[in-house]
Design an enzyme around this catalytic site. Structure first.
Site, PDB file in Angstrom:
ATOM      1  CE  LYS A  87      -3.752  12.657   1.704  1.00  0.00           C
ATOM      2  NZ  LYS A  87      -4.081  11.732   0.590  1.00  0.00           N
ATOM      3  CD  GLU A 109       4.938  16.566   5.724  1.00  0.00           C
ATOM      4  OE1 GLU A 109       5.148  17.039   6.857  1.00  0.00           O
ATOM      5  OE2 GLU A 109       4.373  15.471   5.530  1.00  0.00           O
ATOM      6  CB  SER A 376      -8.426   6.058  -1.061  1.00  0.00           C
ATOM      7  OG  SER A 376      -7.919   6.296  -2.368  1.00  0.00           O
TER       8      SER A 376
END
Ligand SMILES: *Cc1c(COP(=O)(O)O)cnc(C)c1O
Length: 393
Positions: A87, A109, A376
């Protein structure tokens, strides 16, 4: 049909209220300039290296390879990125773009809190204000991430409408943006949403595939036979696949969350188990009932618990360029334990879906072939969940 720059085949588009169109047009224009600007690229590169820890290693998993007995397995270690997941790549890129656009406030959000935490981190390092919308139900479940966000200076807005989860938080964030576009940057967390987000997030995440390509060429002198990544909204997967799109001999495999099983209806596998529809400003495969109502999703991995998927994946699926499989909670837990035991790497539960799918394929392949699995994120955040499910042994 003429080519529509906002779409991937029939997917994507800009299904948003008229009031948001100028903001999307401004974003597309500014991002278009930034991506060609050597100054922007250099600044992003600097944060990637010295703050984010890139390039992340491409690790040859010798013991996992031996255990599977087939193709060589390499792991692209996004778990070693700052913040513990891929991310970082996206939020850093978007936060720098926000700063460049002269905006000082970021809204986002978050569901489980991972994107909110990443947003808070990128805002903190650039001295920007972050405000995160989060359903009050999710706030109650994700105490640690809420604390992380606050610690890094973000304001968390509880959302009490509807089911008090991600989709309600999303509606509130869109409402805020419509009223504040002048001063506010909207930070989207995956390669979905209205154009230009799917293409822009994919570009920021493509650093994964670009590095892996260079690293594997150095190490093996050839391209991989298969790339594997987990698919929630699809950002780490598209970032892994995209730099290899033109390499016809490199196959792509996306691992979706099959939860308790595709036939039980309790899953989050939008491509394997969904139908085409519109969600969050974009047309793509979605989990919905016969009336088009968005279905409840389920996965042991909070980051895969999303009823939609990025539009580019829907196109790759339709044209047969990528394959998508469902991996159940139980299978993901098996991979979580296996990678921990044989390599000393505790993967995120999301990433464990990719590890499972990659292990299964590697077994069926020959020893001179190469599989690259994108890990990830790291699994430390998931220990409570896993202790609850397998018991502390
Ligand atoms: C958020 C998250 C995902 C899912 O997001 P994508 O956009 O599908 O990549 C996967 N793994 C980890 C570790 C995450 O935090």
């Amino acid at each position: 049909m003429t080519k529509d720059r906002t779409r991937f085949g029939q997917y994507g588009g800009q299904y948003v209220p008229e009031i948001l169109m100028p903001a999307l047009e401004e974003l597309e224009r500014e991002y278009g300039k930034a991506r060609k600007d050597p100054g922007f690229r250099q600044e992003l590169g600097e944060y990637m290296r010295n703050y984010g820890g890139r390039p992340t290693p491409l690790y040859f998993a010798r013991r996992l390879t031996e255990k599977c007995g087939g193709a060589k397995i390499y792991l692209k270690r996004e778990d070693l990125c700052h913040g513990g997941a891929h991310k970082f790549n996206n939020v850093m890129g978007q936060a720098l773009l926000c700063k460049r656009m002269g905006k000082s406030r970021i809204i986002a959000e978050t569901g489980a809190g991972q994107h909110g935490t990443a947003t808070a981190m990128a805002a903190a390092v650039l001295g920007l204000r972050a405000e995160i919308y989060m359903g009050s139900e999710d706030i109650a479940r994700q105490e640690m991430n809420v604390f992380r966000m606050k610690l890094m200076g973000a304001k968390v807005h509880p959302v009490d409408s509807g089911s008090r989860t991600l989709k309600d938080a999303l509606n509130e964030a869109f409402r805020d943006w419509a009223a504040s576009v002048e001063s506010t940057y909207y930070m989207l967390g995956t390669a979905a949403g209205p154009h230009p987000y799917p293409a822009m997030v994919r570009d920021f995440q493509s650093v994964i595939g670009r590095e892996a390509r260079r690293q594997l060429l150095n190490r093996e002198g050839k391209l991989p036979d298969l790339l594997v990544a987990c698919v929630g909204g699809g950002s780490n997967a598209i970032g892994t696949f995209h730099p290899f799109l033109g390499d016809k001999d490199v196959a792509f495999l996306g691992a979706e969350a099959a939860g308790e099983g595709l036939s039980t209806g309790r899953h989050s596998a939008s491509i394997s188990g969904g139908r085409v529809g519109v969600l969050h400003g974009c047309k793509s495969y979605l989990l919905q009932d016969a009336d088009g109502m968005i279905s409840e999703t389920h996965s042991v991995a909070a980051g895969l618990d999303y009823p939609g998927v990025g539009p580019e994946h829907s196109l790759l699926k339709d044209i047969g360029r990528a394959e998508y499989v469902g991996v159940t909670d139980r299978e993901a837990l098996y991979a979580f334990r296996t990678l921990s035991e044989v390599e000393g790497i505790i993967p995120a539960l999301e990433s464990s879906h990719a590890v499972y799918a990659g292990m299964q394929r590697a077994k069926e392949m020959s020893k001179d072939q190469v599989v690259v699995i994108t890990v990830s994120g790291r699994g430390d955040k998931d220990l409570d969940t896993v202790i609850g499910l397998m018991g502390a042994r």
